[in-house]
Design an enzyme around this catalytic site. Structure first.
Site, PDB file in Angstrom:
ATOM      1  N   GLY A 181     -63.015 -16.470  28.085  1.00 12.30           N
ATOM      2  CA  GLY A 181     -62.442 -16.472  29.429  1.00 12.30           C
ATOM      3  C   GLY A 181     -63.268 -15.611  30.340  1.00 12.30           C
ATOM      4  O   GLY A 181     -64.291 -15.053  29.951  1.00 12.30           O
ATOM      5  N   MET A 219     -63.664 -12.325  33.087  1.00 13.04           N
ATOM      6  CA  MET A 219     -63.135 -10.979  33.141  1.00 13.04           C
ATOM      7  C   MET A 219     -61.675 -11.054  33.594  1.00 13.04           C
ATOM      8  O   MET A 219     -61.301 -11.941  34.353  1.00 13.04           O
ATOM      9  CB  MET A 219     -63.904 -10.144  34.165  1.00 13.04           C
ATOM     10  CG  MET A 219     -65.321  -9.807  33.749  1.00 13.04           C
ATOM     11  SD  MET A 219     -66.076  -8.742  34.998  1.00 13.04           S
ATOM     12  CE  MET A 219     -67.659  -8.420  34.227  1.00 13.04           C
ATOM     13  N   GLY A 234     -57.644 -10.954  29.751  1.00  9.89           N
ATOM     14  CA  GLY A 234     -56.853 -10.330  28.691  1.00  9.89           C
ATOM     15  C   GLY A 234     -57.454 -10.405  27.302  1.00  9.89           C
ATOM     16  O   GLY A 234     -56.732 -10.242  26.309  1.00  9.89           O
ATOM     17  N   LYS A 235     -58.753 -10.625  27.194  1.00 11.33           N
ATOM     18  CA  LYS A 235     -59.356 -10.781  25.866  1.00 11.33           C
ATOM     19  C   LYS A 235     -59.184  -9.538  24.999  1.00 11.33           C
ATOM     20  O   LYS A 235     -58.816  -9.633  23.835  1.00 11.33           O
ATOM     21  CB  LYS A 235     -60.850 -11.117  26.001  1.00 11.33           C
ATOM     22  CG  LYS A 235     -61.090 -12.465  26.669  1.00 11.33           C
ATOM     23  CD  LYS A 235     -62.573 -12.813  26.716  1.00 11.33           C
ATOM     24  CE  LYS A 235     -63.359 -11.851  27.565  1.00 11.33           C
ATOM     25  NZ  LYS A 235     -62.918 -11.804  28.968  1.00 11.33           N
ATOM     26  N   SER A 236     -59.478  -8.368  25.563  1.00 12.54           N
ATOM     27  CA  SER A 236     -59.379  -7.153  24.760  1.00 12.54           C
ATOM     28  C   SER A 236     -57.932  -6.863  24.372  1.00 12.54           C
ATOM     29  O   SER A 236     -57.653  -6.381  23.279  1.00 12.54           O
ATOM     30  CB  SER A 236     -59.968  -5.955  25.531  1.00 12.54           C
ATOM     31  OG  SER A 236     -61.356  -6.160  25.750  1.00 12.54           O
ATOM     32  N   ASP A 282     -64.848  -8.123  19.663  1.00 11.55           N
ATOM     33  CA  ASP A 282     -64.698  -8.125  21.113  1.00 11.55           C
ATOM     34  C   ASP A 282     -66.073  -8.069  21.768  1.00 11.55           C
ATOM     35  O   ASP A 282     -67.046  -7.664  21.135  1.00 11.55           O
ATOM     36  CB  ASP A 282     -63.833  -6.935  21.549  1.00 11.55           C
ATOM     37  CG  ASP A 282     -63.209  -7.144  22.927  1.00 11.55           C
ATOM     38  OD1 ASP A 282     -63.150  -8.302  23.380  1.00 11.55           O
ATOM     39  OD2 ASP A 282     -62.767  -6.146  23.540  1.00 11.55           O
ATOM     40  N   GLU A 283     -66.133  -8.464  23.025  1.00  7.87           N
ATOM     41  CA  GLU A 283     -67.395  -8.483  23.794  1.00  7.87           C
ATOM     42  C   GLU A 283     -68.471  -9.283  23.046  1.00  7.87           C
ATOM     43  O   GLU A 283     -69.660  -8.945  23.072  1.00  7.87           O
ATOM     44  CB  GLU A 283     -67.902  -7.056  24.068  1.00  7.87           C
ATOM     45  CG  GLU A 283     -66.877  -6.122  24.694  1.00  7.87           C
ATOM     46  CD  GLU A 283     -66.643  -6.352  26.179  1.00  7.87           C
ATOM     47  OE1 GLU A 283     -67.202  -7.326  26.721  1.00  7.87           O
ATOM     48  OE2 GLU A 283     -65.902  -5.583  26.789  1.00  7.87           O
ATOM     49  N   GLN A 332     -69.883 -11.926  23.678  1.00 10.52           N
ATOM     50  CA  GLN A 332     -70.945 -12.545  24.488  1.00 10.52           C
ATOM     51  C   GLN A 332     -72.267 -11.798  24.350  1.00 10.52           C
ATOM     52  O   GLN A 332     -73.328 -12.365  24.560  1.00 10.52           O
ATOM     53  CB  GLN A 332     -70.526 -12.616  25.966  1.00 10.52           C
ATOM     54  CG  GLN A 332     -70.509 -11.288  26.720  1.00 10.52           C
ATOM     55  CD  GLN A 332     -69.199 -10.533  26.575  1.00 10.52           C
ATOM     56  OE1 GLN A 332     -68.338 -10.910  25.787  1.00 10.52           O
ATOM     57  NE2 GLN A 332     -69.034  -9.470  27.353  1.00 10.52           N
TER      58      GLN A 332
END
Ligand SMILES: [Zn+2]
Length: 200
Positions: free
Chosen positions: A9, A11, A14-16, A81-82, A84
């Protein structure tokens, strides 16, 4: 069967927060796993804008993620996480973790950079993941439309090229100097990203 799931998604989607929630849910059921991040704004932690955080392993370019899973054995899952910012080789190592060790991998990442191009880790995850899941929380452009682009704003104007200077997944970092310029990021719909119109 073990699964490599990639949730992606913009920024502010709500990924983190979801990464931390999954980690909490699994560890509270006596499953053990490792939380990984890369260049999180708080260092080797996964932090949510809602105020939750947990210690994490920093994914540096030379870290072998398959070897890490072997070293931490026995574990049941990895949460990344992160993602990318991971290299294509590291994403392939995550696929090996799933296939050879039978460990579930939950990866989270931004889709595109400020130029509107896929990040390296994101591209590889879209290619190899068993499941590709768009985040359900949608960030919004100033006009109210769904925000799909993360624009880099230099001295008040959108720029479409330049170095991919790495920033963590956050929309609320203060303006920061970059090569003498004032740089910030703003979430926009595609139309306003293309036209260069910023709110206010
Ligand atoms: Zn808009």
């Amino acid at each position: 069967m073990a699964t490599l799931r990639f949730s992606f998604g913009t920024m502010g989607s709500g990924k983190s927060t979801v990464a931390l929630q999954i980690h909490h849910n699994l560890s509270s059921r006596d499953l053990s796993g490792v939380l990984l991040t890369s260049l999180d704004r708080e260092g080797a932690q996964v932090t949510s804008r809602l105020g939750v955080s947990a210690d994490a392993v920093e994914v540096t370019p030379e870290l072998d993620l398959y070897q890490l899973a072997v070293d931490r054995w026995p574990i049941h899952y990895l949460i990344c996480d992160e993602a990318q910012f991971y290299s294509a080789a590291q994403v392939d190592q995550l696929a090996c973790v799933v296939d050879q060790l039978g460990i579930d991998v939950y990866a989270f990442g931004l889709i595109t950079d400020f130029r509107g191009l896929l990040f390296e880790g994101t591209k590889r995850l879209l290619e190899v993941a068993d499941e590709r899941v768009p985040m359900q929380v949608e960030a919004r452009c100033w006009c109210g439309a769904r925000a799909t682009h993360n624009a880099r704003v230099v001295n008040g104007r959108i720029t479409y090229e330049g170095e991919t200077v790495v920033v963590g997944d956050t929309v609320d970092v203060p303006e920061q100097p970059l090569f003498g310029d004032v740089v910030r990021y703003e979430l926009l719909c595609r139309g306003h990203y293309r036209s260069g119109e910023l709110g206010r």
